[in-house]
Design a protein around this motif. Structure first.
Motif, short mmCIF file in Angstrom:
data_model
loop_
_atom_site.label_atom_id
_atom_site.label_comp_id
_atom_site.label_asym_id
_atom_site.label_seq_id
_atom_site.Cartn_x
_atom_site.Cartn_y
_atom_site.Cartn_z
N UNK A 42 0.80 -1.23 0.00
CA UNK A 42 0.00 0.00 0.00
C UNK A 42 0.83 1.28 0.00
N UNK A 43 0.49 2.18 -0.92
CA UNK A 43 1.21 3.45 -1.00
C UNK A 43 0.80 4.39 0.13
N UNK A 44 -0.34 4.11 0.74
CA UNK A 44 -0.75 4.96 1.86
C UNK A 44 0.27 4.81 2.99
N UNK A 45 0.88 3.65 3.07
CA UNK A 45 1.79 3.38 4.18
C UNK A 45 3.26 3.54 3.82
N UNK A 46 3.64 3.03 2.67
CA UNK A 46 5.06 3.02 2.30
C UNK A 46 5.21 3.43 0.85
N UNK A 47 5.77 4.60 0.63
CA UNK A 47 5.98 5.01 -0.75
C UNK A 47 7.04 6.10 -0.83
N UNK A 48 7.59 6.26 -2.02
CA UNK A 48 8.48 7.38 -2.30
C UNK A 48 7.73 8.35 -3.20
N UNK A 49 7.78 9.62 -2.87
CA UNK A 49 7.19 10.68 -3.71
C UNK A 49 8.35 11.43 -4.35
N UNK A 50 8.35 11.49 -5.67
CA UNK A 50 9.45 12.17 -6.36
C UNK A 50 8.93 13.21 -7.34
N UNK A 51 9.52 14.39 -7.29
CA UNK A 51 9.23 15.45 -8.26
C UNK A 51 10.48 15.67 -9.09
N UNK A 52 10.30 15.65 -10.40
CA UNK A 52 11.41 15.93 -11.31
C UNK A 52 11.11 17.25 -12.00
N UNK A 53 12.08 18.14 -12.06
CA UNK A 53 11.88 19.39 -12.80
C UNK A 53 13.12 19.70 -13.61
N UNK A 54 12.91 20.48 -14.65
CA UNK A 54 14.03 20.92 -15.47
C UNK A 54 13.67 22.25 -16.12
N UNK A 55 14.70 23.00 -16.45
CA UNK A 55 14.47 24.31 -17.06
C UNK A 55 15.76 24.78 -17.73
N UNK A 56 15.58 25.52 -18.82
CA UNK A 56 16.75 26.11 -19.48
C UNK A 56 17.40 27.12 -18.56
N UNK A 57 16.61 27.61 -17.57
CA UNK A 57 17.16 28.63 -16.67
C UNK A 57 17.97 28.04 -15.52
N UNK A 58 17.93 26.70 -15.33
CA UNK A 58 18.76 26.09 -14.27
C UNK A 58 20.21 26.15 -14.75
N UNK A 59 21.13 26.69 -13.92
CA UNK A 59 22.51 26.83 -14.38
C UNK A 59 23.14 25.47 -14.75
N UNK A 60 23.69 25.42 -15.94
CA UNK A 60 24.31 24.17 -16.41
C UNK A 60 25.44 23.75 -15.48
N UNK A 61 26.08 24.75 -14.83
CA UNK A 61 27.21 24.43 -13.95
C UNK A 61 26.77 23.61 -12.73
N UNK A 62 25.49 23.70 -12.37
CA UNK A 62 24.99 22.93 -11.21
C UNK A 62 24.78 21.47 -11.57
N UNK A 63 24.57 21.18 -12.83
CA UNK A 63 24.34 19.81 -13.27
C UNK A 63 23.04 19.25 -12.70
N UNK A 64 22.89 17.93 -12.74
CA UNK A 64 21.70 17.28 -12.18
C UNK A 64 21.87 17.17 -10.67
N UNK A 65 20.75 17.19 -9.95
CA UNK A 65 20.85 17.07 -8.49
C UNK A 65 19.67 16.30 -7.92
N UNK A 66 19.90 15.70 -6.76
CA UNK A 66 18.83 14.97 -6.05
C UNK A 66 18.83 15.37 -4.58
N UNK A 67 17.64 15.75 -4.11
CA UNK A 67 17.44 16.03 -2.69
C UNK A 67 16.62 14.87 -2.15
N UNK A 68 17.21 14.07 -1.25
CA UNK A 68 16.50 12.89 -0.72
C UNK A 68 16.18 13.13 0.75
#
Ligand code: 2P0
Length: 351
Positions: A42-68
């Motif tokens: 059941x997802x009500x009890x155990x789940x991971x929620x993930x949001x992915x976003x991208x934009x041309x305005x995100x600085x290329x120098x930062x690269x990809x990132x994950x906040x867990x």
């Protein structure tokens, strides 16, 4: 340059195997030595929620990132990179076919993931984690992919993740192709097929496991003779009986195969040289408690299974809640188990 931010969110559930994956025939592509079968919880009890976003305005120098769970997390590992590469190349193919599409494949990705269960509880979070990560990015990129295709990508992040893209009863077919294109998950039955099924998670220890699954299984493949017997005959037999037991909602058979397969997996761990021990004295006490519960009931009402750690998962049917949960509740009364209170003990439904 547009500062539009593209965003997609998804959740993915945890799954607990009843026929275990243990062993890789190709570590780079994450191809298993045997098929496996799990129940998605059941997802009500155990789940991971993930949001992915991208934009041309995100600085290329930062690269990809994950906040867990609010903390920056390293995504430079080969497995995560394989997932990102696969998803980007599929998006790039769409952009090439339709030049009017925004070039999302070239933008840095920001990923934010949260588990709704205590991460320290030592529960398999990589399955839900990679399944959510892959689906969130696939949604962001508007990829026309089926759950089976997504399972091919998630498998490269973590083997068990490929099973978390489906609900209910899920098989990961090992496949036999060298490139892994046939090593994916499929749904054996919907959760609604067996509405009575429940799982109870007993958090025996919140400590991080001593030997990681990836390195543990590699050592087993390299050194255990018993393992060869397991993949040649034990697992193929268990897969066939398990699929039939699920089709017929035969709990006695489901329970027997679940317990036997867990025992077989932990026996191959003990047969690894040097040996690997995931269960501890409390785990073994849980096994004895299940045996006592079944003996008292005069039939099999509960089945234990253990992954690469000491925590127990007990499968049972809703009609037997009192006999099963009642007994464990009694034993654990007042205990604080890995961030959960015993008052939180409840049967988790397949989803
Ligand atoms: C399973 N386990 O079938 C088995 C049972 C643990 C014991 O899948 O190296 O984290 O990422 O492919 O999927 C744990 O292994 O391993 C696991 P990788 P994963 O659920």
């Amino acid at each position: 340059m547009s500062d539009k931010v593209y965003r997609a969110s998804t959740t993915a559930p945890v799954n607990i195997a009843v026929v275990k994956y243990w062993g890789k025939r190709d570590a780079k592509l994450n191809l298993p030595t045997n098929s496996s079968l799990s129940v998605t919880l059941s997802q009500a009890d155990l789940r991971t929620l993930t949001t992915a976003s991208c934009s041309a305005s995100f600085p290329a120098s930062e690269g990809d990132s994950l906040l867990l769970n609010g903390e920056p997390s390293d995504i430079s590992g080969a497995r995560t990179q394989a997932c990102l590469r696969e998803l980007r190349s599929r998006r790039a193919a769409l952009e090439q076919a339709d030049p009017s599409l925004p070039k999302l494949s070239t933008y840095p990705l920001r990923l934010v993931s949260e588990n709704n269960f205590p991460t320290a509880a030592g529960l398999a979070s990589s399955a839900a984690g990679f399944a959510a990560l892959v689906r969130a990015i696939a949604n962001l990129y508007e990829l026309p992919t089926s759950p089976s295709e997504l399972s091919l990508i998630a498998r490269q992040g973590s083997g068990s993740a490929c099973r978390s893209l489906f609900g209910g009863y899920v098989a990961w077919r090992m496949g036999d192709k060298a490139d892994g294109t046939d090593s994916m998950a499929d749904q054996v039955a919907e959760a609604s097929h067996w509405p009575d099924m429940r799982a109870l998670i007993l958090v025996v220890s919140a400590a991080k496991k001593g030997v990681s699954s990836s390195s543990g299984m590699q050592q087993t493949v390299a050194t255990s003779g018993l393992f060869r017997e397991r993949i040649a005959t034990v697992v193929p037999g268990n897969m066939a009986i398990m699929e039939k037991a699920i089709a017929e909602k035969d709990f006695e058979k489901f329970a027997e195969v679940t317990m036997r397969d867990s025992n077989s997996f932990h026996a191959t761990c003990a047969d690894t040289y040097p040996p690997i021990f995931y269960m501890n004295d409390v785990s073994r006490a849980a096994i004895r408690a299940v045996e006592a519960i079944n003996e008292k009931a005069g039939r099999t009402v509960a089945a234990y299974t253990f992954d690469a750690g000491p925590n127990a998962v007990i499968y049972y049917q809703e009609k037997d809640t009192e006999a099963v949960v009642g007994t464990f509740y009694h034993v654990l009364q007042g205990a604080d188990i890995g961030g959960w209170k015993s008052a939180d003990i409840k049967g988790l439904k397949p989803t």
